[in-house]
Design an enzyme around this catalytic site. Structure first.
Site, short mmCIF file in Angstrom:
data_model
loop_
_atom_site.label_atom_id
_atom_site.label_comp_id
_atom_site.label_asym_id
_atom_site.label_seq_id
_atom_site.Cartn_x
_atom_site.Cartn_y
_atom_site.Cartn_z
N LYS A 271 19.60 27.22 33.25
CA LYS A 271 19.76 26.38 31.91
C LYS A 271 20.04 24.74 32.38
O LYS A 271 19.75 24.00 31.43
CB LYS A 271 21.20 26.66 31.17
CG LYS A 271 21.24 28.15 30.67
CD LYS A 271 21.75 28.41 29.48
CE LYS A 271 21.33 29.70 28.77
NZ LYS A 271 21.50 31.03 29.71
C1 PLP Z 1 21.01 32.09 29.25
C2 PLP Z 1 20.65 33.18 30.38
C3 PLP Z 1 19.81 34.17 30.44
C4 PLP Z 1 19.10 34.37 29.03
O1 PLP Z 1 18.14 33.55 28.69
P1 PLP Z 1 17.78 33.44 26.93
O2 PLP Z 1 17.15 32.30 26.86
O3 PLP Z 1 19.20 33.21 26.27
O4 PLP Z 1 17.05 34.55 26.69
C5 PLP Z 1 19.40 34.95 31.58
N1 PLP Z 1 20.03 34.84 32.37
C6 PLP Z 1 20.95 33.77 32.88
C7 PLP Z 1 21.67 33.61 34.32
C8 PLP Z 1 21.29 33.01 31.74
O5 PLP Z 1 22.24 31.89 31.72
#
Ligand code: PLP
Length: 504
Positions: A118
């Site tokens: 993120k």
């Molecule tokens: C947020 C997240 C996901 C999922 O991503 P999306 O965009 O919500 O599908 C997968 N792995 C990790 C470590 C995350 O923080």
């Protein structure tokens, strides 16, 4: 003739058109409850050959210049520089890395300030937001409202910490995140930050945030006080666009490594929760990236696996807390953007979403199902399979992965078995294994030594695997908590108002 990209974001539910990027970034969610999508996306085409010699930041600028219609190239260059080239990431030139293990390539997206993918978007979103506020001449302070399943919260707090003119409040499910994730958030510095634990799961928390956004009376009251709400969740188009970049970049990296020739198709396997990351990949494919198939990997909360198989989206099912908490989601908001793209029919999208809200499910017609199946293959891994994938990847291939990445790697094994497809494949690696050290350690070595708490396990994992604890997580246990607020779902708006009154 150059295409006029201006004024062309639209709501997936049809009531808003001619929205610019800066308006969409500030608003987050459309007024009709829909999500903003770039209506011009199918006119947009990136030439991969031009990207091959480019740095990550250059690829990012190319992508943003096409999508951020009312930003100037100078503004975009500055945003990219501030996010990716000022030491927030372990490496200023290569914020992401591609590593081969077993027969697949792992795209490591966790070398940023909070050790989850993120960061790729949330380090740059505050800069997008600040520029958008200037472009739109908003005379109010922006308040970012975010629901988190664990990783978004910390990445957003870190990105928006002490950004002038912007405040941030993060809600997380009190017992639905890992101890390391919780500690990361509770220790967050910044005069403009607030963290609230909610008694409920992620879907409850996300619904609570959506309710605040759509409460017109509350918003009017907040506006009168000089504030304006916005979102840093992946429903915000400003979150999605930065994720398009690394799909192109990782593809170029495989070409540079000699693994593929330019133009060859690849597969991407994406550990999925809210469907934001994988949708960004789909947008890359729409704009010129040669992709054979997207493999959508879920944990025991397999609502998307079932959707791609049957065409029915049904959230009426048990909710499982798993060791991959960022994917413990039954309402994958960004699927709405895919449905808009394949149906091109905002009225029907609005109907499906209405039925989801009222009845908990909807079913798409066979023609739509067939289209989604062409681009996506869904699979899931339960807890035992996830553990086994972590253990196997480390013991047999010397490569350490976190539970979310393990879900993806395991589902890719299933995909290979089911299809025999030998297309070169990139697995998105979304978090540092140290963020989920306890489950990673247990998966490889069995029980945790009794005297160790979650933080002691970081060192144990480091010693046992001869890998380093990432800098942002080292010393976390000793940092003092700065936040301690817990509330029920129906008290979430009250918590927000308390925070705003502390700010003024
Ligand atoms: C947020 C997240 C996901 C999922 O991503 P999306 O965009 O919500 O599908 C997968 N792995 C990790 C470590 C995350 O923080």
């Amino acid at each position: 003739m150059p295409i006029d990209y201006r004024d062309h974001y639209v709501s997936t539910r049809g009531s808003e058109q001619n929205i610019t990027a800066s308006q969409a970034i500030i608003a987050g969610l459309a007024k009709d409850g829909g999500l903003y999508v770039p209506s011009f996306i199918r006119d947009c085409h990136f030439d991969i050959k031009n990207m091959l010699p480019q740095s990550y930041s250059q690829v990012a600028q190319t992508v943003f210049n096409a999508f951020l219609d009312d930003f100037s190239p100078e503004q975009i260059a500055q945003c990219v520089h501030d996010a990716y080239q000022t030491g927030l990431f372990e490496d200023n030139t290569y914020p992401v890395r591609v590593q081969k293990a077993k027969d697949r390539y792992f795209l490591e997206l966790y070398h940023g300030p909070t050790c989850a993918f993120k960061d790729m978007a949330l380090t740059i979103l505050p800069h997008f937001m600040t520029n958008a506020v200037n472009i739109q001449n908003i005379g109010r302070e922006i308040v970012i409202l975010t629901a988190t399943s664990g990783d978004t919260g910390k990445a957003a707090l870190s990105g928006f910490c002490d950004v002038p003119g912007i405040d941030i409040i993060v809600y997380y499910p009190k017992d639905g995140v890992s101890l390391v994730q919780e500690k990361q958030m509770l220790t967050q510095p910044g005069q403009n930050t607030c963290v609230v634990g909610v008694r409920g799961n992620f879907d409850d928390t996300q619904n609570g945030v959506k309710a605040i956004f759509s409460d017109q009376a509350l918003n009017a009251e907040i506006n009168a006080k000089g504030f304006q709400l916005s979102s840093a969740n992946s429903i915000n188009i400003g979150r999605l666009l930065p994720q398009v970049v690394y799909y192109f970049y990782s593809y170029c990296e495989l070409v540079r490594q000699g693994a593929i020739a330019c133009g060859d198709p690849v597969n991407f396997v994406v550990p999925t929760g809210n469907f934001g990351d994988i949708l960004a990949g789909y947008y890359a494919a729409l704009t010129g990236l040669p992709v054979n198939r997207f493999v959508c990997a879920s944990n025991a909360n397999r609502v998307l696996t079932d959707f791609f198989e049957t065409g029915e989206y049904d959230r009426k099912r048990p909710f499982y807390k798993t060791m991959s908490p960022s994917m413990d989601i039954l309402i994958s908001s960004n699927l709405e953007r895919l449905l808009y793209d394949v149906s091109k029919d905002p009225e029907t999208v609005a109907q499906w979403m209405g039925t989801l809200q009222s009845d908990g499910s909807y079913t798409v017609p066979d023609a739509i199902k067939a289209q989604t199946q062409k681009a996506f293959w869904g699979g899931f891994a339960d807890e035992d399979q996830t553990s086994a994938a972590i253990a196997d990847m480390f013991k047999s291939h010397g490569y350490l992965i976190d539970p979310h990445t393990a879900v993806a790697s395991c589902v890719y094994d299933q995909y290979q078995k089911a299809t025999g497809d030998e297309t070169p494949t990139i697995v998105l690696s979304t978090a540092s294994p140290y963020k989920f050290a306890t489950n990673v350690y247990k998966s490889i070595y069995g029980d945790i030594p009794e005297h160790l708490d979650d933080f002691g396990v970081l060192s144990a994992l480091s010693d046992a695997t001869s890998t380093a604890i990432p800098k942002p997580l080292a010393g976390l246990a000793d940092r003092p908590n700065r936040h301690n607020h817990v509330c029920d779902v129906d008290e979430m708006s009250g918590s927000l108002q308390d925070f705003l009154s502390r700010l003024k």
